[in-house]
Design an enzyme around this catalytic site. Structure first.
Site, PDB file in Angstrom:
ATOM      1  N   PHE A  40     -37.213  45.105  50.212  1.00  0.00           N
ATOM      2  CA  PHE A  40     -38.422  45.206  49.370  1.00  0.00           C
ATOM      3  C   PHE A  40     -38.304  44.394  48.090  1.00  0.00           C
ATOM      4  O   PHE A  40     -38.803  44.780  47.040  1.00  0.00           O
ATOM      5  CB  PHE A  40     -38.777  46.677  49.083  1.00  0.00           C
ATOM      6  N   CYS A  78     -51.277  52.892  52.132  1.00  0.00           N
ATOM      7  CA  CYS A  78     -50.419  53.867  51.438  1.00  0.00           C
ATOM      8  C   CYS A  78     -50.141  53.522  49.977  1.00  0.00           C
ATOM      9  O   CYS A  78     -50.463  54.313  49.088  1.00  0.00           O
ATOM     10  CB  CYS A  78     -49.085  53.995  52.163  1.00  0.00           C
TER      11      CYS A  78
HETATM   12  C1  UDX Z   1     -45.668  51.950  53.620  1.00  0.00           C
HETATM   13  C2  UDX Z   1     -44.284  52.632  53.561  1.00  0.00           C
HETATM   14  O1  UDX Z   1     -43.275  51.664  53.867  1.00  0.00           O
HETATM   15  C3  UDX Z   1     -44.239  53.806  54.507  1.00  0.00           C
HETATM   16  O2  UDX Z   1     -42.996  54.476  54.383  1.00  0.00           O
HETATM   17  C4  UDX Z   1     -45.387  54.745  54.168  1.00  0.00           C
HETATM   18  O3  UDX Z   1     -45.402  55.842  55.062  1.00  0.00           O
HETATM   19  C5  UDX Z   1     -46.720  54.017  54.197  1.00  0.00           C
HETATM   20  O4  UDX Z   1     -46.670  52.887  53.343  1.00  0.00           O
HETATM   21  P1  UDX Z   1     -46.917  50.200  55.164  1.00  0.00           P
HETATM   22  O5  UDX Z   1     -48.060  50.324  54.205  1.00  0.00           O
HETATM   23  O6  UDX Z   1     -47.207  50.281  56.614  1.00  0.00           O
HETATM   24  O7  UDX Z   1     -45.848  51.360  54.882  1.00  0.00           O
HETATM   25  O8  UDX Z   1     -46.226  48.793  54.911  1.00  0.00           O
HETATM   26  P2  UDX Z   1     -44.903  48.180  54.236  1.00  0.00           P
HETATM   27  O9  UDX Z   1     -44.180  47.415  55.275  1.00  0.00           O
HETATM   28  O10 UDX Z   1     -44.136  49.183  53.486  1.00  0.00           O
HETATM   29  O11 UDX Z   1     -45.565  47.112  53.227  1.00  0.00           O
HETATM   30  C6  UDX Z   1     -46.472  47.510  52.228  1.00  0.00           C
HETATM   31  C7  UDX Z   1     -47.007  46.325  51.452  1.00  0.00           C
HETATM   32  O12 UDX Z   1     -45.985  45.786  50.613  1.00  0.00           O
HETATM   33  C8  UDX Z   1     -47.499  45.149  52.294  1.00  0.00           C
HETATM   34  O13 UDX Z   1     -48.663  44.610  51.699  1.00  0.00           O
HETATM   35  C9  UDX Z   1     -46.344  44.166  52.241  1.00  0.00           C
HETATM   36  O14 UDX Z   1     -46.766  42.845  52.454  1.00  0.00           O
HETATM   37  C10 UDX Z   1     -45.854  44.383  50.824  1.00  0.00           C
HETATM   38  N1  UDX Z   1     -44.438  44.008  50.630  1.00  0.00           N
HETATM   39  C11 UDX Z   1     -43.437  44.731  51.221  1.00  0.00           C
HETATM   40  C12 UDX Z   1     -44.116  42.944  49.799  1.00  0.00           C
HETATM   41  O15 UDX Z   1     -45.017  42.267  49.233  1.00  0.00           O
HETATM   42  N2  UDX Z   1     -42.806  42.652  49.562  1.00  0.00           N
HETATM   43  C13 UDX Z   1     -41.784  43.349  50.138  1.00  0.00           C
HETATM   44  O16 UDX Z   1     -40.624  43.020  49.870  1.00  0.00           O
HETATM   45  C14 UDX Z   1     -42.109  44.418  50.994  1.00  0.00           C
END
Ligand code: UDX
Length: 464
Positions: free
Chosen positions: A256, A267
């Site tokens: 992340f 979320c």
């Molecule tokens: C998230 C949580 O990970 C999960 O545990 C919870 O139940 C619901 O919310 P999700 O929304 O499906 O899951 O996606 P995730 O893969 O966590 O990414 C969330 C957002 O962050 C996306 O827009 C993604 O592009 C962004 N992101 C993620 C980044 O910009 N950089 C990163 O390093 C990681």
């Protein structure tokens, strides 16, 4: 003995939970008010796209352990355990809208013919499980802990990996307040003991807050690296080397820390706003998370502004290819996707937009028109204006190459694998201009430059 379970709600969480719990050997009835959804699911077709879900759905329907119904009352009466997996959309003031949770609690109270454990799976603000307990007690006349028990069991499923996450969770969080409820929950999750999943037992409020704390932290981590990337870019440093080095410190971890156009989805945006609203309600300063919400909105805006700058300071009459509309790869979900803000800004400034996404076009189309389940993504005041502009100047294309045809520049908004391996030679032939804004840092900057492109990523040092 295998428990009988009713899952109220067959949305994202409800459907994966129903299928997963049936696969653990429990008898599960999924409940939805809409008969068409019930029929589709009973016919073995998932109503959402999730890797592996169709196989698990069909397999468990075939065993007879899994069924779907619109007759909620009967399903509740026959169940030992009732899961609440109904929607909790954000209301205008940032609070989660709990009307569906409350209606479900009343229905449980009205159908409480024998002892049941009521488990909340939906993400709900602190205090909601107490409220559920109170509603069931009032409606049924039963005493909590005797006639029924309430438990909190938040889900941590990621879109696109929900089935995998259900069967291999990092942990199971269970807020319970009596031994009966604990025994019931141990029973239904017994299958996870085999893979030694850690179980966290705590009170209702702690379980509720664990979910918000986790999501708010991850949203903060992304926002941190986004701002750091903006700083690196201004200072001539490379964010990937910075993030990798930070991640080598075990206390930080490399996950992340990928910069981009801002987080979206169902979320993080909702849960961060809910944390702030809960702080306000309880008189606690949650200024850090408030700032994360603000900075993430800014990141989307900064991305749109930077694109316009890269296109020479104005985009009126120019053609821009937008590659990726979903909020992340491997999903058709466009809720709070940075692409909404970017396309909106391009249309507002008079550009022609040629957009492509492998899965998200339909949802994006309804979002831009202000219709459908994702219609809330757009600024309501601008909706009419943008919808008009969209009708004339937004073209959805069948693949990335069709989107690049005659484009003055392109932006990569979603990190789909197809874009990572984009054929730059073909892109250069198809495009009129030579601008690439890689808002996910998925391309090799040097390679882009070799093909004659002016390349910009996020927090990356320009090659050459
Ligand atoms: C998230 C949580 O990970 C999960 O545990 C919870 O139940 C619901 O919310 P999700 O929304 O499906 O899951 O996606 P995730 O893969 O966590 O990414 C969330 C957002 O962050 C996306 O827009 C993604 O592009 C962004 N992101 C993620 C980044 O910009 N950089 C990163 O390093 C990681």
């Amino acid at each position: 003995m295998a428990k009988k379970i009713a899952v109220l709600g067959t949305g994202y969480v409800g459907l994966v939970t129903s299928v997963g719990l049936a696969d653990f050997g429990n008898t599960v009835v999924g409940v939805d008010l809409r008969q068409d959804i019930v029929d589709t699911l009973n016919g073995g077709t998932p109503t959402i796209y999730e890797l592996g879900l169709e196989d698990y759905l069909q397999r468990n329907l075939a065993t007879g352990r899994l069924t779907f119904t619109s007759a909620g009352g009967a399903a509740i009466r026959e169940a030992d355990i009732v899961f609440l997996a109904v929607g909790t959309p954000p209301a205008a003031d940032g609070h989660a809208d709990l009307s569906q949770v409350e209606a479900a609690a009343r229905s449980i109270g009205e159908n409480l013919t024998a002892y049941k454990v009521v488990v909340t799976k939906s993400t709900v603000p602190v205090g909601t499980n107490r409220r559920v307990q109170q509603i069931i007690a009032e409606t049924s006349g039963a005493t909590p802990g005797e006639g029924f028990s309430v438990a909190s069991n938040p889900e941590f499923l990621r879109e696109g990996k929900a089935v995998q996450d259900f069967f291999h969770p990092d942990r199971i969080v269970l807020g319970v307040e009596d031994d009966n409820a604990r025994r019931y929950l141990e029973d239904i999750y017994r299958a996870l003991n085999l893979i030694q999943t850690p179980f966290v037992w705590c009170n209702l409020e702690t379980a509720e807050l664990i979910k918000y704390a986790s999501n708010a932290f991850l949203a903060t981590k992304i926002t941190f690296i986004n701002q750091m990337a903006n700083l690196a870019e201004a200072a001539g440093a490379d964010i990937h080397t910075i993030a990798r080095s930070m991640g080598m410190d075990g206390r930080i971890s490399p996950k992340f820390l990928h910069p981009g156009p801002g987080y979206g989805g169902s979320c993080f945006p909702k849960d961060t706003k809910a944390v702030v609203a809960t702080g306000d309600a309880l008189g606690v300063d949650m200024s850090l998370i408030r700032e994360v919400v603000h900075a993430n909105n800014e990141q989307k805006r900064i991305t749109a502004t930077k694109l316009v700058r890269l296109m020479g300071g104005g985009v009126a009459g120019k053609t821009v290819a937008v590659l990726g509309l979903a909020f992340k790869a491997e999903t058709d979900d466009v809720r709070e996707s940075p692409a909404i803000e970017i396309v909106q800004e391009l249309l507002r400034q008079g550009a022609q937009v040629r957009a492509f996404d492998p899965e998200g076009i339909e949802n994006f189309r309804t979002a831009v028109l202000g219709e459908g389940p994702f219609g809330g993504g757009l600024d309501p005041q601008l909706r009419g204006e943008i919808a008009d502009a969209a009708a004339q100047r937004l073209l959805y294309c069948q693949d990335e190459f069709a989107a690049l045809e005659g484009a003055d520049g392109m932006i990569i908004v979603t990190e789909w694998n197809a874009f990572r391996n984009l054929d730059l030679e073909r892109a250069a032939q198809l495009m009129t201009g030579r601008v690439i804004f890689d808002a996910r840092n998925v391309l090799d900057p040097a390679q882009a430059q070799r093909h004659g492109f002016t390349y910009a990523g996020v927090g990356r040092v320009a090659p050459g």
